[in-house]
Motif scaffolding. Structure first.
Motif, PDB file in Angstrom:
ATOM      1  N   ILE A 450      -8.189  15.846  -6.913  1.00 35.77           N
ATOM      2  CA  ILE A 450      -7.495  14.579  -6.658  1.00 35.77           C
ATOM      3  C   ILE A 450      -6.404  14.444  -7.709  1.00 35.77           C
ATOM      4  CG2 ILE A 450      -7.732  12.101  -6.380  1.00 35.77           C
ATOM      5  CD1 ILE A 450      -9.273  13.716  -4.327  1.00 35.77           C
ATOM      6  N   VAL A 451      -5.146  14.545  -7.281  1.00 38.43           N
ATOM      7  CA  VAL A 451      -4.015  14.559  -8.207  1.00 38.43           C
ATOM      8  C   VAL A 451      -2.922  13.643  -7.671  1.00 38.43           C
ATOM      9  CG1 VAL A 451      -2.207  15.988  -9.259  1.00 38.43           C
ATOM     10  CG2 VAL A 451      -4.508  16.927  -8.935  1.00 38.43           C
ATOM     11  N   ASP A 452      -2.326  12.843  -8.552  1.00 39.34           N
ATOM     12  CA  ASP A 452      -1.185  12.018  -8.189  1.00 39.34           C
ATOM     13  C   ASP A 452       0.057  12.911  -8.188  1.00 39.34           C
ATOM     14  OD1 ASP A 452       0.805  10.210  -7.794  1.00 39.34           O
ATOM     15  OD2 ASP A 452       0.429   9.017  -9.602  1.00 39.34           O
ATOM     16  N   THR A 453       0.501  13.305  -7.004  1.00 40.18           N
ATOM     17  CA  THR A 453       1.597  14.274  -6.902  1.00 40.18           C
ATOM     18  C   THR A 453       2.955  13.676  -7.245  1.00 40.18           C
ATOM     19  OG1 THR A 453       1.731  13.802  -4.525  1.00 40.18           O
ATOM     20  CG2 THR A 453       0.401  15.696  -5.201  1.00 40.18           C
ATOM     21  N   SER A 454       3.022  12.379  -7.495  1.00 43.30           N
ATOM     22  CA  SER A 454       4.281  11.770  -7.928  1.00 43.30           C
ATOM     23  C   SER A 454       4.337  11.617  -9.447  1.00 43.30           C
ATOM     24  CB  SER A 454       4.470  10.401  -7.269  1.00 43.30           C
ATOM     25  OG  SER A 454       3.422   9.522  -7.631  1.00 43.30           O
ATOM     26  N   SER A 455       3.301  12.115 -10.148  1.00 41.97           N
ATOM     27  CA  SER A 455       3.230  12.013 -11.609  1.00 41.97           C
ATOM     28  C   SER A 455       3.655  13.331 -12.251  1.00 41.97           C
ATOM     29  CB  SER A 455       1.813  11.639 -12.044  1.00 41.97           C
ATOM     30  OG  SER A 455       1.647  11.827 -13.434  1.00 41.97           O
ATOM     31  N   ARG A 456       4.640  13.281 -13.131  1.00 49.68           N
ATOM     32  CA  ARG A 456       5.105  14.497 -13.826  1.00 49.68           C
ATOM     33  C   ARG A 456       3.993  15.107 -14.676  1.00 49.68           C
ATOM     34  NH1 ARG A 456      10.021  16.202 -16.324  1.00 49.68           N
ATOM     35  NH2 ARG A 456       9.588  18.163 -17.407  1.00 49.68           N
ATOM     36  N   ALA A 457       3.261  14.251 -15.381  1.00 51.29           N
ATOM     37  CA  ALA A 457       2.189  14.746 -16.247  1.00 51.29           C
ATOM     38  C   ALA A 457       1.098  15.430 -15.438  1.00 51.29           C
ATOM     39  CB  ALA A 457       1.610  13.596 -17.070  1.00 51.29           C
ATOM     40  N   MET A 479       1.909   6.489   5.378  1.00 54.03           N
ATOM     41  CA  MET A 479       3.176   5.836   5.057  1.00 54.03           C
ATOM     42  C   MET A 479       4.147   5.997   6.214  1.00 54.03           C
ATOM     43  SD  MET A 479       3.824   7.108   1.136  1.00 54.03           S
ATOM     44  CE  MET A 479       2.640   6.835  -0.181  1.00 54.03           C
ATOM     45  N   ASP A 480       5.154   5.120   6.251  1.00 55.43           N
ATOM     46  CA  ASP A 480       6.210   5.277   7.248  1.00 55.43           C
ATOM     47  C   ASP A 480       7.118   6.431   6.832  1.00 55.43           C
ATOM     48  OD1 ASP A 480       8.630   4.303   5.700  1.00 55.43           O
ATOM     49  OD2 ASP A 480       7.382   2.511   5.572  1.00 55.43           O
ATOM     50  N   PRO A 481       7.956   6.939   7.731  1.00 55.05           N
ATOM     51  CA  PRO A 481       8.755   8.143   7.428  1.00 55.05           C
ATOM     52  C   PRO A 481       9.599   8.032   6.163  1.00 55.05           C
ATOM     53  CG  PRO A 481       8.818   7.699   9.776  1.00 55.05           C
ATOM     54  CD  PRO A 481       8.098   6.543   9.147  1.00 55.05           C
ATOM     55  N   GLN A 482      10.263   6.887   5.947  1.00 56.01           N
ATOM     56  CA  GLN A 482      11.134   6.775   4.788  1.00 56.01           C
ATOM     57  C   GLN A 482      10.339   6.756   3.482  1.00 56.01           C
ATOM     58  OE1 GLN A 482      14.413   7.123   4.830  1.00 56.01           O
ATOM     59  NE2 GLN A 482      14.226   7.404   7.043  1.00 56.01           N
ATOM     60  N   ALA A 483       9.232   6.029   3.470  1.00 58.72           N
ATOM     61  CA  ALA A 483       8.390   6.001   2.266  1.00 58.72           C
ATOM     62  C   ALA A 483       7.783   7.378   2.007  1.00 58.72           C
ATOM     63  CB  ALA A 483       7.289   4.953   2.430  1.00 58.72           C
ATOM     64  N   THR A 484       7.404   8.069   3.075  1.00 56.17           N
ATOM     65  CA  THR A 484       6.852   9.424   2.932  1.00 56.17           C
ATOM     66  C   THR A 484       7.868  10.355   2.294  1.00 56.17           C
ATOM     67  OG1 THR A 484       5.428   9.140   4.862  1.00 56.17           O
ATOM     68  CG2 THR A 484       5.913  11.391   4.200  1.00 56.17           C
ATOM     69  N   ASP A 485       9.099  10.348   2.815  1.00 56.83           N
ATOM     70  CA  ASP A 485      10.129  11.238   2.279  1.00 56.83           C
ATOM     71  C   ASP A 485      10.517  10.855   0.861  1.00 56.83           C
ATOM     72  OD1 ASP A 485      10.133  12.718   4.553  1.00 56.83           O
ATOM     73  OD2 ASP A 485      12.015  11.950   5.360  1.00 56.83           O
ATOM     74  N   THR A 486      10.482   9.562   0.542  1.00 56.49           N
ATOM     75  CA  THR A 486      10.795   9.123  -0.824  1.00 56.49           C
ATOM     76  C   THR A 486       9.803   9.715  -1.811  1.00 56.49           C
ATOM     77  OG1 THR A 486      11.781   7.057  -0.042  1.00 56.49           O
ATOM     78  CG2 THR A 486      11.046   7.126  -2.339  1.00 56.49           C
ATOM     79  N   ARG A 487       8.530   9.678  -1.461  1.00 56.91           N
ATOM     80  CA  ARG A 487       7.528  10.233  -2.369  1.00 56.91           C
ATOM     81  C   ARG A 487       7.662  11.760  -2.457  1.00 56.91           C
ATOM     82  NH1 ARG A 487       1.221   8.471  -2.972  1.00 56.91           N
ATOM     83  NH2 ARG A 487       0.781   9.819  -4.746  1.00 56.91           N
ATOM     84  N   THR A 488       7.992  12.390  -1.339  1.00 60.09           N
ATOM     85  CA  THR A 488       8.217  13.838  -1.364  1.00 60.09           C
ATOM     86  C   THR A 488       9.382  14.186  -2.280  1.00 60.09           C
ATOM     87  OG1 THR A 488       7.364  14.071   0.894  1.00 60.09           O
ATOM     88  CG2 THR A 488       8.750  15.848   0.062  1.00 60.09           C
ATOM     89  N   LEU A 489      10.457  13.397  -2.220  1.00 55.76           N
ATOM     90  CA  LEU A 489      11.617  13.640  -3.085  1.00 55.76           C
ATOM     91  C   LEU A 489      11.245  13.520  -4.564  1.00 55.76           C
ATOM     92  CD1 LEU A 489      14.363  11.714  -1.080  1.00 55.76           C
ATOM     93  CD2 LEU A 489      14.318  14.168  -1.538  1.00 55.76           C
ATOM     94  N   VAL A 490      10.419  12.534  -4.892  1.00 58.53           N
ATOM     95  CA  VAL A 490       9.972  12.376  -6.287  1.00 58.53           C
ATOM     96  C   VAL A 490       9.228  13.625  -6.740  1.00 58.53           C
ATOM     97  CG1 VAL A 490       8.429  11.078  -7.800  1.00 58.53           C
ATOM     98  CG2 VAL A 490       9.907   9.863  -6.182  1.00 58.53           C
TER      99      VAL A 490
END
Length: 639
Positions: A450-457, A479-490
């Motif tokens: 279980i990992v927060d994939t939006s966390s650099r650390a 998530m909706d498409p835009q929120a999904t892609d936003t997290r992927t971009l991060v």
């Protein structure tokens, strides 16, 4: 108690009122008819009164019945006409006629206005029958529909008066407005929208499927979309009023478990596009071969080279290997037999018999022709066979959605023994989903966390540079498409920084939901982007134009079939010397493979308008190039 008229009625007055009510219920035409009757009665009575009583305007002689009726008619239609009347008796009669005329005209205007408004409302509902021929029908509504329309408009440029008819359970005007906003360039194609339920036989008849060229059934934005798709196909196939000729139907199914039932319903009239399977397989193939998604996009869209199935009398009697060399501007990749079965990259000695069709990659079917020019093959430039041994791989999967289990299964079918898949995500059902993963064989071991994939650390703690491949999936189930892609971009931006800090290149393949976010994602410098909805849309559009495209891509993406591979140029050629693509084709033919193109990354490739990254599919075979270290040959091989 007996009825008063003895005939089951309630009296003459009641019956007359009933008949009047029925006539009024007939709509605006009946109302106009009654107004006309009322006007005639008023005019005739006024004319009769003037004639019988001898009423005349001052300074004028007696009026006969015809003249009196005409005078009354003029004042009924135009109230201002009586302004010049003289004589009080005549004025009183004409005043009464004029007042009656005002009532009639005002009522008529109201009736016409109401009728026009009702007609506009009816048109807005989109319930009129489509009287088109050779049109493409799209049933249901989803985000994929805009890419489908955009691709079909490209394919339709060579057609005369192309039409696309769309039916969905939405407001007609809203559909038209959204299409105009998101697909501004329709070229010569006209879009016709209709509101209705595609699973209803009566509503389906509005789209005139009997005269259509092809039908696309997209997965709707609703609960249990596969059931609605299957029911729509059932309605099309088993409509009592359907045409005798077979339909060409392309349908999207999300869950592969429903594919068998859909195929039973649709039979040989249906091509299925298994959306999740298609995306998952392309993600796996692209992760193991950087740039491969560009090849699939090239073959699937209509802007460039695509796949055609066409009869070619000129190569009948030739072997498949010889026929490969007969085309300069096209690439022969397979054949279909007389029953329509697809054979990609058959043995080179396979004889092409009458009744077979050629499967070719070409820019347009009009460019397909057998070349009479002599082959320019430099046999000295063909290298000795150098087999590439497969080694164990370590793959990291960041993120999770419903396609992840399919990706894990597909990956297990290709990797060498000792390979490892590490799953890192933070969805609540991750543990349960991983525990039920299906893995083919024992070559792939799976671990998860279980990992927060939006966390650099958190990402740095995974030692990402140690992995051979990194796959980034969006959390599209939550998530909706835009929120999904936003997290992927991060996540992608963090991976870029980690790679820069480590001074290493990380092979990253990312799934993007919305194609509009791909340009933003390019700043992350990932190797490949698999745009989910876009690929499904391209596949549906292609399937509507080519009845064999489903079987062709099924073979390309299946482990047991032919596979598109990108191999180092030195495995086939002696580098550093100019040669034609005929030479490359011959080098591949000797190994039982089909040369599809090449990858040559040179300065300025980032300016490629189509963002192919140096990937060229279906080059002219007479073209002369020099291949260097780092270049790759794109081949179709059975391995």
């Amino acid at each position: 108690m007996a009825n008063r008229d003895g005939k089951g009625g309630r009296g003459l007055g009641a019956r007359l009122r009933y008949e009047f009510d029925k006539s009024m219920a007939a709509g605006p035409i009946a109302l106009i008819g009654w107004l006309a009757v009322l006007s005639i009665i008023l005019i005739v009575i006024a004319g009769a009164v003037i004639t019988l009583l001898g009423i005349t305007p001052e300074g004028s002689g007696p009026l006969d019945f015809g003249e009196a009726v005409w005078e009354s008619l003029m004042r009924t239609l135009d109230a201002g006409t009586m302004g010049a009347d003289a004589g009080w008796a005549f004025r009183w009669v004409m005043l009464l006629v004029t007042l009656g005329g005002i009532f009639v005209v005002a009522t008529l205007i109201g009736v016409l206005s109401s009728g026009l408004e009702g007609k506009l409302d009816e048109l807005r509902k989109g319930r009129s029958i489509v009287l088109e021929k050779d049109h493409t029908i799209i049933l249901n509504w989803s985000a994929s529909i805009f890419d489908i329309i955009a691709e079909l408009t490209i394919a339709n440029q060579s057609r005369r008066r192309p039409r696309i008819v769309i039916m969905a359970d939405r407001d007609k005007v809203e559909m038209e407005d959204e299409i105009a906003q998101k697909v501004p360039n329709l070229r010569n194609t006209r879009i016709i929208c209709r509101s209705g339920d595609p699973t209803d036989l009566g509503d389906l008849a509005i789209t005139s499927p009997q005269t259509s060229r092809s039908i696309i059934v997209v997965s709707p934005e609703a609960e249990d979309p596969d059931s609605r798709v299957i029911k729509t196909v059932l309605a099309l196939i088993h409509d009592p009023d359907r045409r005798a000729e077979k339909y060409q139907i392309a349908a999207e199914i999300r869950d592969g478990k429903n594919a068998e039932l859909a195929q039973v319903v649709g039979g040989n009239e249906l091509q299925l596009v298994l959306a999740d399977d298609l995306i998952a397989r392309i993600v796996v193939h692209s992760s193991r071969q950087s740039g491969l998604s560009a090849v699939y996009s090239e073959l699937l869209d209509f802007d460039g080279s695509e796949i055609y199935t066409i009869e070619q009398k000129a190569i009948e009697g030739s072997s498949f290997g010889d026929a490969m060399m007969a085309y300069d501007s096209s690439t022969l990749i397979g054949v279909t037999d007389a029953e329509g079965k697809v054979w990609l990259n058959p043995p080179m000695e396979t004889a092409i018999r009458p009744g077979m069709k050629a499967i070719l990659i070409a820019e347009d079917d009009s460019t397909i022709e057998v070349t009479a020019s002599p082959l320019n093959v430099d046999h000295t430039a063909i290298a000795l066979y150098r087999r590439q041994e497969q080694t164990a791989e370590r793959t990291l999967l960041l993120g999770w959605n419903r396609r992840a289990p399919i990706i894990a299964f597909e990956l297990s079918r290709y990797v060498a023994p000792g390979s490892m898949l590490t799953i890192a995500a933070d969805t609540p059902e991750l543990q349960a989903d991983v525990s039920t993963l299906m893995i083919s064989g024992s070559n792939l071991q799976v671990e998860y966390g279980i990992v927060d994939t939006s966390s650099r650390a958190a990402l740095e703690g995974l030692d990402i540079p140690s992995y051979d491949h990194v796959l980034v999936l969006g959390y599209s189930d939550h998530m909706d498409p835009q929120a999904t892609d936003t997290r992927t971009l991060v996540t992608l931006l963090h991976l870029r920084k980690i790679a820069e800090s480590a001074g290493a290149h990380i092979n990253v393949v990312s799934e993007m939901i919305d194609v509009r976010n791909r340009e933003l994602a390019e700043v992350t410098r990932a190797d490949d982007f698999v745009v989910s909805n876009k690929l499904v849309s391209l596949m549906l559009a292609q399937a509507s134009e080519n009845e064999n495209i489903g079987a062709i891509f099924g073979d390309l993406l299946d482990e047991q079939g032919s596979e598109i591979l990108m191999r180092k140029a030195e495995a086939y050629l002696e580098l550093g010397q100019p040669m034609t693509f005929y030479t490359v084709t011959e080098a591949c033919r000797r190994r039982g493979e089909v040369a599809l193109g090449y990858v040559r990354k040179r300065p300025g490739m980032e300016l490629d308008a189509r963002k192919m990254g140096g990937v060229v599919v279906n080059p002219r075979k007479s073209e002369t190039l020099t291949y260097e270290a780092g270049d790759k040959i794109i081949v179709l091989a059975r391995e």
